[in-house]
Design a protein around this motif. Structure first.
Motif, mmCIF file in Angstrom:
data_model
loop_
_atom_site.group_PDB
_atom_site.id
_atom_site.type_symbol
_atom_site.label_atom_id
_atom_site.label_comp_id
_atom_site.label_asym_id
_atom_site.label_seq_id
_atom_site.Cartn_x
_atom_site.Cartn_y
_atom_site.Cartn_z
ATOM 1 N N PHE A 32 32.105 5.890 57.003
ATOM 2 C CA PHE A 32 31.756 6.942 57.950
ATOM 3 C C PHE A 32 30.847 7.937 57.228
ATOM 4 C CE2 PHE A 32 34.624 6.318 61.625
ATOM 5 C CZ PHE A 32 35.385 5.277 61.132
ATOM 6 N N ARG A 33 30.208 8.800 57.978
ATOM 7 C CA ARG A 33 29.386 9.833 57.348
ATOM 8 C C ARG A 33 29.459 11.120 58.167
ATOM 9 N NH1 ARG A 33 23.322 7.295 58.534
ATOM 10 N NH2 ARG A 33 23.265 7.740 60.786
ATOM 11 N N GLN A 34 29.191 12.216 57.488
ATOM 12 C CA GLN A 34 29.195 13.508 58.158
ATOM 13 C C GLN A 34 28.049 14.347 57.627
ATOM 14 O OE1 GLN A 34 32.901 15.701 57.949
ATOM 15 N NE2 GLN A 34 32.354 16.903 59.746
ATOM 16 N N ALA A 35 27.152 14.711 58.522
ATOM 17 C CA ALA A 35 26.030 15.575 58.183
ATOM 18 C C ALA A 35 26.428 17.022 58.430
ATOM 19 C CB ALA A 35 24.819 15.207 59.033
ATOM 20 N N PRO A 36 25.759 17.976 57.769
ATOM 21 C CA PRO A 36 26.089 19.389 57.954
ATOM 22 C C PRO A 36 26.017 19.794 59.418
ATOM 23 C CG PRO A 36 24.624 19.114 56.094
ATOM 24 C CD PRO A 36 24.700 17.775 56.764
ATOM 25 N N PRO A 90 15.441 10.429 56.645
ATOM 26 C CA PRO A 90 16.027 11.763 56.439
ATOM 27 C C PRO A 90 17.278 11.989 57.275
ATOM 28 C CG PRO A 90 13.647 11.924 56.537
ATOM 29 C CD PRO A 90 13.990 10.499 56.875
ATOM 30 N N GLU A 91 17.344 11.394 58.451
ATOM 31 C CA GLU A 91 18.530 11.571 59.294
ATOM 32 C C GLU A 91 19.752 10.826 58.780
ATOM 33 O OE1 GLU A 91 15.456 10.632 60.233
ATOM 34 O OE2 GLU A 91 15.515 9.135 61.851
ATOM 35 N N ASP A 92 19.588 10.024 57.737
ATOM 36 C CA ASP A 92 20.744 9.385 57.089
ATOM 37 C C ASP A 92 21.425 10.330 56.101
ATOM 38 O OD1 ASP A 92 18.818 6.379 56.947
ATOM 39 O OD2 ASP A 92 20.454 6.826 58.333
ATOM 40 N N THR A 93 20.833 11.492 55.862
ATOM 41 C CA THR A 93 21.415 12.454 54.940
ATOM 42 C C THR A 93 22.780 12.901 55.432
ATOM 43 O OG1 THR A 93 19.269 13.264 54.183
ATOM 44 C CG2 THR A 93 21.149 14.762 53.947
ATOM 45 N N ALA A 94 23.789 12.752 54.578
ATOM 46 C CA ALA A 94 25.165 13.071 54.950
ATOM 47 C C ALA A 94 26.071 12.821 53.754
ATOM 48 C CB ALA A 94 25.620 12.204 56.122
ATOM 49 N N GLN A 101 27.649 12.217 48.355
ATOM 50 C CA GLN A 101 26.502 12.804 49.042
ATOM 51 C C GLN A 101 25.283 11.894 48.960
ATOM 52 O OE1 GLN A 101 26.123 15.954 50.738
ATOM 53 N NE2 GLN A 101 24.174 15.013 51.327
ATOM 54 N N VAL A 102 24.667 11.659 50.104
ATOM 55 C CA VAL A 102 23.399 10.934 50.180
ATOM 56 C C VAL A 102 22.378 11.874 50.794
ATOM 57 C CG1 VAL A 102 22.159 9.030 51.259
ATOM 58 C CG2 VAL A 102 24.458 8.663 50.350
ATOM 59 N N THR A 103 21.286 12.091 50.078
ATOM 60 C CA THR A 103 20.225 12.966 50.562
ATOM 61 C C THR A 103 18.913 12.186 50.568
ATOM 62 O OG1 THR A 103 21.336 14.904 49.636
ATOM 63 C CG2 THR A 103 19.014 15.138 50.241
ATOM 64 N N VAL A 104 18.280 12.139 51.731
ATOM 65 C CA VAL A 104 17.023 11.415 51.881
ATOM 66 C C VAL A 104 15.922 12.433 52.172
ATOM 67 C CG1 VAL A 104 15.815 9.571 53.076
ATOM 68 C CG2 VAL A 104 18.306 9.457 52.803
ATOM 69 N N GLY A 148 27.915 6.317 44.019
ATOM 70 C CA GLY A 148 26.619 5.720 44.294
ATOM 71 C C GLY A 148 25.667 6.584 45.101
ATOM 72 N N GLY A 149 26.146 7.730 45.564
ATOM 73 C CA GLY A 149 25.263 8.600 46.323
ATOM 74 C C GLY A 149 24.195 9.217 45.433
ATOM 75 N N GLY A 150 23.231 9.884 46.068
ATOM 76 C CA GLY A 150 22.177 10.533 45.306
ATOM 77 C C GLY A 150 21.034 10.965 46.189
ATOM 78 N N LEU A 151 19.935 11.323 45.534
ATOM 79 C CA LEU A 151 18.724 11.761 46.224
ATOM 80 C C LEU A 151 17.707 10.631 46.200
ATOM 81 C CD1 LEU A 151 16.900 13.967 47.479
ATOM 82 C CD2 LEU A 151 16.319 14.645 45.136
ATOM 83 N N VAL A 152 17.162 10.310 47.356
ATOM 84 C CA VAL A 152 16.197 9.220 47.448
ATOM 85 C C VAL A 152 15.132 9.599 48.470
ATOM 86 C CG1 VAL A 152 17.524 8.003 49.223
ATOM 87 C CG2 VAL A 152 15.966 6.718 47.739
ATOM 88 N N GLN A 153 13.942 9.083 48.277
ATOM 89 C CA GLN A 153 12.864 9.344 49.237
ATOM 90 C C GLN A 153 13.022 8.454 50.462
ATOM 91 O OE1 GLN A 153 9.140 8.872 47.091
ATOM 92 N NE2 GLN A 153 9.064 11.066 46.679
ATOM 93 N N ALA A 154 12.472 8.907 51.563
ATOM 94 C CA ALA A 154 12.485 8.116 52.780
ATOM 95 C C ALA A 154 11.865 6.744 52.512
ATOM 96 C CB ALA A 154 11.725 8.824 53.886
#
Length: 129
Positions: free
Chosen positions: A37-41, A88-92, A124-127, A8-14
């Protein structure tokens, strides 16, 4: 074999929304509390949300409270994370996890990573801003 698989992850706008799913075998899912849980770079893995097995008691990190909702479908061995008002800070990379102990020994949802034993491969979730 105990296994959980996220999707279900993907790229989404803020400001957008995503819904993550985590499927497990019945043996892996039944009678266990679950968590996300999540982990950002460059950062450590952090707790997002957790839910108990029997009563659906939930627990959220302050950073997602009011925006994310964790639910579970015990009949179909599936855990969900509904994410709204994404930032954007939810990206992880988001990980699904199952607790180490049966829910009857530790019935409350836990935010501690060491409470969990079975982890998925992550989604991966990218905002974007």
């Amino acid at each position: 074999q105990e296994q959980v698989v996220e999707s279900g992850g993907g790229l989404v706008q803020a400001g957008g929304s995503l819904r993550l799913s985590c499927v497990a075998s019945r043996r892996t899912f039944d009678n266990y509390n679950m968590g996300w849980f999540r982990q950002a770079p460059g950062k450590e893995r952090e707790f997002v949300a957790a839910i108990s097995w029997s009563f659906g008691e939930t627990l959220y990190s302050d950073s997602v409270k009011g925006r994310f909702t964790i639910t579970r479908d015990n009949a179909n061995n599936t855990l969900y994370l509904e994410m709204n008002s994404l930032k954007p800070e939810d990206t992880a990379v988001y990980y699904c996890a199952r607790t180490r102990d049966f829910a009857y020994t530790n019935p409350r949802p836990s935010s501690l990573a060491q409470s969990y034993r079975t982890w998925g491969q992550g989604t991966q979730v990218t905002v974007s801003s």
